[in-house]
Design an enzyme around this catalytic site. Structure first.
Site, PDB file in Angstrom:
ATOM      1  N   GLU A   1      41.415  28.527  44.130  1.00  0.00           N
ATOM      2  CA  GLU A   1      42.578  27.681  43.807  1.00  0.00           C
ATOM      3  C   GLU A   1      42.164  26.490  42.943  1.00  0.00           C
ATOM      4  OE1 GLU A   1      45.109  29.251  44.355  1.00  0.00           O
ATOM      5  OE2 GLU A   1      44.651  30.498  46.077  1.00  0.00           O
TER       6      GLU A   1
ATOM      7  N   TYR B   1      43.573  40.262  38.888  1.00  0.00           N
ATOM      8  CA  TYR B   1      42.418  39.491  39.346  1.00  0.00           C
ATOM      9  C   TYR B   1      41.113  40.222  39.015  1.00  0.00           C
ATOM     10  CZ  TYR B   1      45.747  37.013  42.461  1.00  0.00           C
ATOM     11  OH  TYR B   1      46.793  36.279  42.974  1.00  0.00           O
TER      12      TYR B   1
END
Length: 617
Positions: free
Chosen positions: A301, A388
């Site tokens: 994050e 991803y």
């Protein structure tokens, strides 16, 4: 001369953002816990991008209650255009006349959310850890901001933000808190909280949370925010590594621009992993494992502060530019802090997730491509580990192609060139080709690369040569356990001493997927010798309980039921209920009925489906 209208490159918005760009939003909202709604107004500053050719503004909305619209302070005519699923109902605001290129207008819209709002989750006190107060939080990615307020709901538009939020409970938002600005509570017990976001951000990063929230420092520019009863353990978990992670990525890219990097640990019923809302990452409490081993989520994050939040995919069709880059940078942080073999270990775990996703969709499916076609689609439907992990593997391939030291020079160049902007895959390609044009070796390699296969071929990409040193040892240990009782292997606590929690996770996964099953006695022995049943790390404990349930080991029934009352993340809850139901269906149903009010509605519905099938069957 005919007018040239460039069609917007984002197919998942109904706004006419090719004619107008929102440059600043002021969000004034009252959080109404009793009604489970937000009510207030949003004020947009719009810049004209045509020579007066557009006399109306179209904004995305979804299930909103619009009160009135003013343009430059004067009441304006507005109408809803026909609804188009899955994108909502466009709001058309009429202007008296067009506006010259680059001139500004102000649009003030009074708005209230409805019970059909898809971005907000409202938790009862029972769903929080200390069970004292209600709680609300938002999740706008990918196209849910339009269900909070009318906006250009596309990652291709970025604006600065001011938040003025009134609530009876503390508030968190995706801006810097205007420290000292909170007024004394009003007579109705509510307080005004102000936040300012000086870095332009796309609509999907608009974020709000409100509940019984306290803060504690976890670094010189970071706090953790969470329920007061969990504050100490969250602070301990994050304070050792957060600043280390920031320092590591600042060396790889460039200094952090957002001022503060904070983490909001959500209530335990939060059904997901994390969300990269700027200034305040929203994260699952399952990363609080009391061993500091699950905080790779924070590295991920945090990396979004550069890839995604600062340099953004222009549409969800190019989502790999957000998530592939972020996964790449996350693993570079891990390598800088723990060593290069850990980057490869993480990539090997990622490769397994990638193969699982390709298997789930099928190897020819459009969603297994790096660039997807989302015209008429809901971007949430395409969500998986593909952007991803296929994205990571593409960047890892490029790094190996040109050489790591050369690729390291490209990273800050790329993040500087597109800082504060949005781009697509074709701009990425031209940027890397241009950067290496004077380096004949790298340039030749990049020009000979089969870009079309990487961008458009479905299925798995070529598998890189990973350093397997950290997985070999656990594969070997799993083989030894699976050889019992027909071998001389004698398990000892030393077997897993020195292993990371993630290595233990891979070990347990190997046991779970094996054709051979452990006996109940061996499962119990494993838990006792390695201390797995008592692990505070949910990634480890939940997998050990799955191993035990699969083996028919009754000693894991009690701790499994106990864990299911403490965590609502679907990654853990769903597989545990499935395995518990196979072993002891009565116990599974009883446990679910006991905790059903604790779970998030999404999680509750999924477990009901898993346990009872569809209601009409």
């Amino acid at each position: 001369m005919p007018t040239v209208v460039n069609p917007p490159r984002d197919p998942n918005t109904l706004s006419n953002y090719n004619n107008w760009v929102s440059t600043h939003i002021t969000a004034n909202f009252d959080i109404l816990f009793d009604q489970r709604k937000l009510a207030g107004s949003v004020i947009h500053q719009f810049r004209s991008t045509t020579h007066g050719e557009s006399n109306h503004i179209i904004l995305d909305t979804n299930h909103l209650d619009i009160g009135s619209v003013k343009v430059n302070g004067q009441p304006s005519e507005w109408e809803y255009l026909p609804r188009l699923e899955p994108y909502g109902t466009p709001l058309k605001i009429k202007l008296d006349q067009g506006v010259k290129l680059n001139e500004m207008i102000e649009v003030d819209i009074s708005v209230k959310t409805t019970e059909k709002c898809t971005a907000l989750q409202w938790l009862t006190p029972a769903q929080t850890s200390n069970k004292k107060h209600p709680y609300m939080f938002s999740q706008c990615q990918a196209i849910h901001a339009r269900s909070i307020f009318p906006c250009q709901d596309t990652p291709d538009v970025k604006c600065t933000l001011d938040f003025n939020i009134t609530s009876p409970l503390p508030v968190i938002a995706s801006g810097l808190p205007v420290r000292g600005s909170s007024e004394a509570p009003k007579s109705d017990g509510k307080t005004l909280y102000k936040f300012h976001q000086k870095v332009p951000i796309p609509s999907y990063l608009f974020a709000l949370a409100s509940g019984d929230i306290s803060e504690a420092p976890i670094g010189p520019r970071s706090v953790v925010a969470t329920s007061p009863d969990k504050l100490g353990e969250c602070q301990w978990e994050l304070e050792a590594d957060t600043e280390k992670f920031i320092n590591a990525i600042e060396k790889i890219v460039y200094p952090y621009v957002w001022g503060e990097y904070n983490v909001l640990i959500l209530p335990p019923s939060f059904p997901y992993g994390g969300m990269e809302n700027p200034i305040f990452t929203f994260a699952t409490p399952s990363i609080i494992s009391k061993d500091r081993e699950n905080i790779d989520v924070i590295a991920h994050e945090l990396a979004h502060s550069w890839s995604g939040n600062l340099v953004t995919n222009a549409s969800w069709e190019h989502f790999w530019l957000n998530e592939g880059w972020t996964t790449y940078l996350e693993r570079r942080i891990v390598a800088a802090v723990h060593g290069e073999p850990y980057r490869h270990f993480s990539a090997i775990i990622g490769w397994k997730a990638l193969t699982d996703s390709v298997e789930h969709f099928g190897p020819e499916h459009d969603f297994t491509k790096l660039i997807t076609n989302l015209k008429g689609m809901d971007p949430d439907d395409a969500f998986s580990s593909i952007p991803y992990e296929k994205g990571f593997n593409f960047l890892f391939h490029l790094e190996n192609l040109v050489g790591k030291s050369k690729f390291d020079l490209f990273i800050p160049h790329y993040f500087n060139k597109y800082k504060g902007k949005s781009l697509d895959s074709y701009e990425f390609k031209s940027t890397i080709l241009d950067f290496f044009k004077d380096d004949s070796e790298a340039s030749t390699a990049l020009n000979e690369l089969d870009w079309d296969s990487w961008f458009y071929a479905p299925g798995l990409p070529p598998k890189p040569d990973f350093d397997t040193s950290l997985v070999d040892v656990v594969y070997d240990l799993a083989k030894k356990w699976l050889s019992l009782p027909n071998s001389s292997f004698k398990p000892q606590p030393e077997d897993i001493r020195g292993l990371t929690a993630n290595q233990v996770v891979v070990f347990l996964e190997q046991i779970l997927v094996s054709e051979r099953q452990l006996t109940p006695e061996l499962s119990k022995l494993m838990g006792e010798i390695y201390g797995l049943a008592a692990s505070q790390n949910i990634e480890v404990a939940n997998l050990y309980f799955q191993v035990g349930l699969q083996a028919g080991d009754a000693s894991v029934l009690e701790p499994t039921a106990d864990l299911l009352g403490k965590i609502g993340r679907m990654k853990f809850v769903r597989p545990l209920y499935r395995k518990l139901a196979k072993f002891d269906r009565k116990r599974a149903v009883e446990t679910f009925e006991k905790h059903r009010d604790f779970y998030h509605p999404i999680c509750r519905a999924m477990v009901e489906k898993d346990l009872f099938g569809k209601k009409d069957e």
